[in-house]
Design a protein around this motif. Structure first.
Motif, PDB file in Angstrom:
ATOM      1  N   GLN A  96       0.824  -1.212   0.000  1.00 47.16           N
ATOM      2  CA  GLN A  96       0.000   0.000   0.000  1.00 47.16           C
ATOM      3  C   GLN A  96       0.856   1.259   0.000  1.00 47.16           C
ATOM      4  N   TYR A  97       2.052   1.164   0.584  1.00 49.70           N
ATOM      5  CA  TYR A  97       2.896   2.343   0.778  1.00 49.70           C
ATOM      6  C   TYR A  97       4.284   2.160   0.171  1.00 49.70           C
ATOM      7  N   ALA A  98       4.373   1.293  -0.821  1.00 52.50           N
ATOM      8  CA  ALA A  98       5.678   0.971  -1.405  1.00 52.50           C
ATOM      9  C   ALA A  98       6.329   2.173  -2.080  1.00 52.50           C
ATOM     10  N   ASP A  99       5.535   3.160  -2.472  1.00 50.53           N
ATOM     11  CA  ASP A  99       6.094   4.322  -3.152  1.00 50.53           C
ATOM     12  C   ASP A  99       6.705   5.318  -2.170  1.00 50.53           C
ATOM     13  N   LEU A 100       6.516   5.091  -0.876  1.00 56.26           N
ATOM     14  CA  LEU A 100       7.089   5.976   0.141  1.00 56.26           C
ATOM     15  C   LEU A 100       8.399   5.375   0.627  1.00 56.26           C
ATOM     16  N   SER A 101       9.432   5.514  -0.158  1.00 56.79           N
ATOM     17  CA  SER A 101      10.699   4.841   0.122  1.00 56.79           C
ATOM     18  C   SER A 101      11.506   5.565   1.193  1.00 56.79           C
ATOM     19  N   TYR A 102      12.058   4.760   2.099  1.00 54.51           N
ATOM     20  CA  TYR A 102      12.966   5.266   3.115  1.00 54.51           C
ATOM     21  C   TYR A 102      14.312   4.557   3.001  1.00 54.51           C
ATOM     22  N   ASP A 103      14.679   4.224   1.772  1.00 53.32           N
ATOM     23  CA  ASP A 103      15.938   3.514   1.549  1.00 53.32           C
ATOM     24  C   ASP A 103      17.157   4.370   1.875  1.00 53.32           C
ATOM     25  N   SER A 104      16.952   5.654   2.163  1.00 54.90           N
ATOM     26  CA  SER A 104      18.072   6.489   2.602  1.00 54.90           C
ATOM     27  C   SER A 104      18.653   5.965   3.909  1.00 54.90           C
ATOM     28  N   LEU A 105      17.854   5.210   4.652  1.00 53.69           N
ATOM     29  CA  LEU A 105      18.352   4.596   5.880  1.00 53.69           C
ATOM     30  C   LEU A 105      19.365   3.490   5.596  1.00 53.69           C
ATOM     31  N   ALA A 106      19.412   3.045   4.349  1.00 52.94           N
ATOM     32  CA  ALA A 106      20.288   1.921   3.997  1.00 52.94           C
ATOM     33  C   ALA A 106      21.761   2.225   4.215  1.00 52.94           C
ATOM     34  N   LYS A 107      22.136   3.503   4.185  1.00 58.19           N
ATOM     35  CA  LYS A 107      23.542   3.858   4.377  1.00 58.19           C
ATOM     36  C   LYS A 107      24.038   3.457   5.767  1.00 58.19           C
ATOM     37  N   ASN A 108      23.093   3.178   6.668  1.00 59.44           N
ATOM     38  CA  ASN A 108      23.468   2.776   8.015  1.00 59.44           C
ATOM     39  C   ASN A 108      23.662   1.265   8.142  1.00 59.44           C
ATOM     40  N   ALA A 109      23.301   0.532   7.118  1.00 63.80           N
ATOM     41  CA  ALA A 109      23.409  -0.925   7.153  1.00 63.80           C
ATOM     42  C   ALA A 109      24.709  -1.391   6.524  1.00 63.80           C
ATOM     43  N   LYS A 110      25.185  -2.521   7.007  1.00 59.27           N
ATOM     44  CA  LYS A 110      26.336  -3.150   6.368  1.00 59.27           C
ATOM     45  C   LYS A 110      25.907  -3.677   5.003  1.00 59.27           C
ATOM     46  N   ARG A 111      24.808  -4.418   4.998  1.00 62.10           N
ATOM     47  CA  ARG A 111      24.191  -4.897   3.759  1.00 62.10           C
ATOM     48  C   ARG A 111      22.672  -4.849   3.960  1.00 62.10           C
ATOM     49  N   TYR A 112      21.948  -4.623   2.869  1.00 55.25           N
ATOM     50  CA  TYR A 112      20.496  -4.581   2.992  1.00 55.25           C
ATOM     51  C   TYR A 112      19.852  -4.957   1.665  1.00 55.25           C
ATOM     52  N   VAL A 113      18.575  -5.277   1.742  1.00 49.54           N
ATOM     53  CA  VAL A 113      17.755  -5.490   0.556  1.00 49.54           C
ATOM     54  C   VAL A 113      16.342  -5.043   0.912  1.00 49.54           C
ATOM     55  N   SER A 114      15.626  -4.478  -0.051  1.00 51.79           N
ATOM     56  CA  SER A 114      14.253  -4.016   0.164  1.00 51.79           C
ATOM     57  C   SER A 114      13.262  -4.970  -0.501  1.00 51.79           C
ATOM     58  N   LEU A 115      12.229  -5.348   0.236  1.00 52.61           N
ATOM     59  CA  LEU A 115      11.193  -6.235  -0.280  1.00 52.61           C
ATOM     60  C   LEU A 115       9.819  -5.608  -0.036  1.00 52.61           C
ATOM     61  N   THR A 116       8.888  -5.856  -0.947  1.00 50.88           N
ATOM     62  CA  THR A 116       7.523  -5.343  -0.811  1.00 50.88           C
ATOM     63  C   THR A 116       6.559  -6.507  -0.691  1.00 50.88           C
ATOM     64  N   LEU A 117       5.785  -6.514   0.388  1.00 47.63           N
ATOM     65  CA  LEU A 117       4.858  -7.598   0.663  1.00 47.63           C
ATOM     66  C   LEU A 117       3.409  -7.115   0.551  1.00 47.63           C
ATOM     67  N   ASP A 118       2.530  -8.054   0.260  1.00 53.67           N
ATOM     68  CA  ASP A 118       1.098  -7.772   0.123  1.00 53.67           C
ATOM     69  C   ASP A 118       0.398  -8.212   1.401  1.00 53.67           C
ATOM     70  N   CYS A 119      -0.203  -7.265   2.109  1.00 55.69           N
ATOM     71  CA  CYS A 119      -0.884  -7.572   3.366  1.00 55.69           C
ATOM     72  C   CYS A 119      -2.362  -7.899   3.186  1.00 55.69           C
ATOM     73  N   ALA A 120      -2.809  -8.030   1.953  1.00 52.77           N
ATOM     74  CA  ALA A 120      -4.203  -8.403   1.657  1.00 52.77           C
ATOM     75  C   ALA A 120      -5.199  -7.441   2.293  1.00 52.77           C
ATOM     76  N   THR A 121      -4.840  -6.171   2.318  1.00 43.28           N
ATOM     77  CA  THR A 121      -5.736  -5.146   2.861  1.00 43.28           C
ATOM     78  C   THR A 121      -6.706  -4.643   1.800  1.00 43.28           C
ATOM     79  N   THR A 122      -6.316  -4.760   0.547  1.00 46.88           N
ATOM     80  CA  THR A 122      -7.183  -4.453  -0.592  1.00 46.88           C
ATOM     81  C   THR A 122      -6.999  -5.561  -1.619  1.00 46.88           C
TER      82      THR A 122
END
Length: 324
Positions: free
Chosen positions: A274-300
């Motif tokens: 529902q909110y995948a377009d609101l990216s906060y991947d700028s926080l990734a600079k704090n991680a050693k390694r990261y990956v972003s995934l988008t899940l469906d919560c069956a809300t719609t």
């Protein structure tokens, strides 16, 4: 001309009588055949109810808020909604304070049976992922204590259906509620619920198998809707941010999340679709390694009884084969 006018009036009078008789006959027929109308508060509850009701004849389901509304925290009842509630034999609720928008309407209809799908053996999470047992054991709070906790320090996370185990328990509770208000169809409801729970359990097994292959269990949640799924999959919630709410994420929460991410090292960012377009991947600079995934919560979703199962199948695919 006068004769034609009189004939017209006579015809309209007969038509009105026939219409009234027809309406009365239809009402009488509905009563005789035991037709029931169940109103569901919002989409996830509606999908669960579709599976429990199945093809039982003489039962109508209404989804009060539609299939694309999403979270209903700020939903405003319409006159059509009020009419649907007036005509309902029962209203089916998610519970866990998801339906605060219905509070006044239900208070005004004290004789309307309500089926709360979260009553029973369901462990609730707060918005900060503390646990609350709602299962009848010695840890259960009294109703007064529970409401005091929820109004002060315990902000209930209402997205119970996103955790497969808890969702299965909701389906069971929903089924037993329908059996109480419509005992004539109890056998069918229980058969349908059992078949659906079996499918839910298979979906849960698939999700767990996929989660077991993840390169790290550390996750950052970008909406509370993901908390129940993360909890049931044994994931470690490093940080949880209220992405998608009316106000932006407070700066102090971002700072705290950045610190937690640095300490965790490897993390997986989990977004609600529902909110995948609101990216906060700028926080990734704090991680050693990261990956972003988008899940469906069956809300719609679609008006399809298999919608929740399809969403979990999608999530299983997303969680499978993840690498940094």
């Amino acid at each position: 001309m006068k004769s034609t006018f009189v004939k017209t009036l006579a015809f309209l009078g007969v038509l009105a009588v026939l219409t009234a008789v027809s309406a009365l006959w239809a009402t009488s027929t509905a009563t005789k055949t035991g037709e029931k109308t169940f109103v569901c508060s919002f989409y996830p509850v509606y999908i669960a109810a579709k599976n429990v009701v199945g093809d039982v004849r003489g039962v109508a389901l209404t989804n009060l808020t539609g299939t694309q509304t999403g979270c209903v925290h700020d939903y405003q009842l319409t006159p059509e909604n009020a009419m649907a509630l007036d005509a309902a034999d029962a209203v089916i609720l998610n519970g866990a304070e998801a339906e605060l928008f219905l509070q006044d309407a239900l208070t005004a209809r004290p004789n309307l049976p309500c089926i709360d799908c979260t009553e029973g053996n369901v462990e609730l999470l707060s918005s900060n992922h503390e646990h609350h047992h709602h299962d009848g054991d010695e840890h259960e709070l009294t109703e007064e204590e529970f409401h005091e906790a929820t109004s002060d320090t315990f902000n209930v996370n209402s997205h119970v259906w996103t955790g497969p185990g808890r969702y299965a328990e909701q389906v069971h509770t929903l089924c037993e509620g329908l059996c109480l208000v419509d005992p004539d169809n109890a056998v069918s409801y229980r058969q349908n619920a059992a078949a659906y729970v079996e499918k839910i359990n298979r979906a849960a097994d698939g999700l767990q198998s996929a989660a077991d292959t993840l390169p790290t269990k550390n996750v950052v949640l970008f909406h509370d809707s993901l908390a129940y799924l993360a909890d049931e999959l044994g994931l470690t919630v490093v940080a949880s941010l209220s992405v998608g709410e009316d106000s932006g994420v407070p700066t102090d929460e971002l700072v705290e999340a950045a610190e937690e991410i640095r300490e965790a090292g490897d993390v997986i960012f989990l977004y609600d679709s529902q909110y995948a377009d609101l990216s906060y991947d700028s926080l990734a600079k704090n991680a050693k390694r990261y990956v972003s995934l988008t899940l469906d919560c069956a809300t719609t979703g679609d008006d399809d009884a298999n919608a929740w199962l399809a969403a979990m199948e999608h999530n299983k695919t997303v969680l499978t084969g993840v690498t940094f």
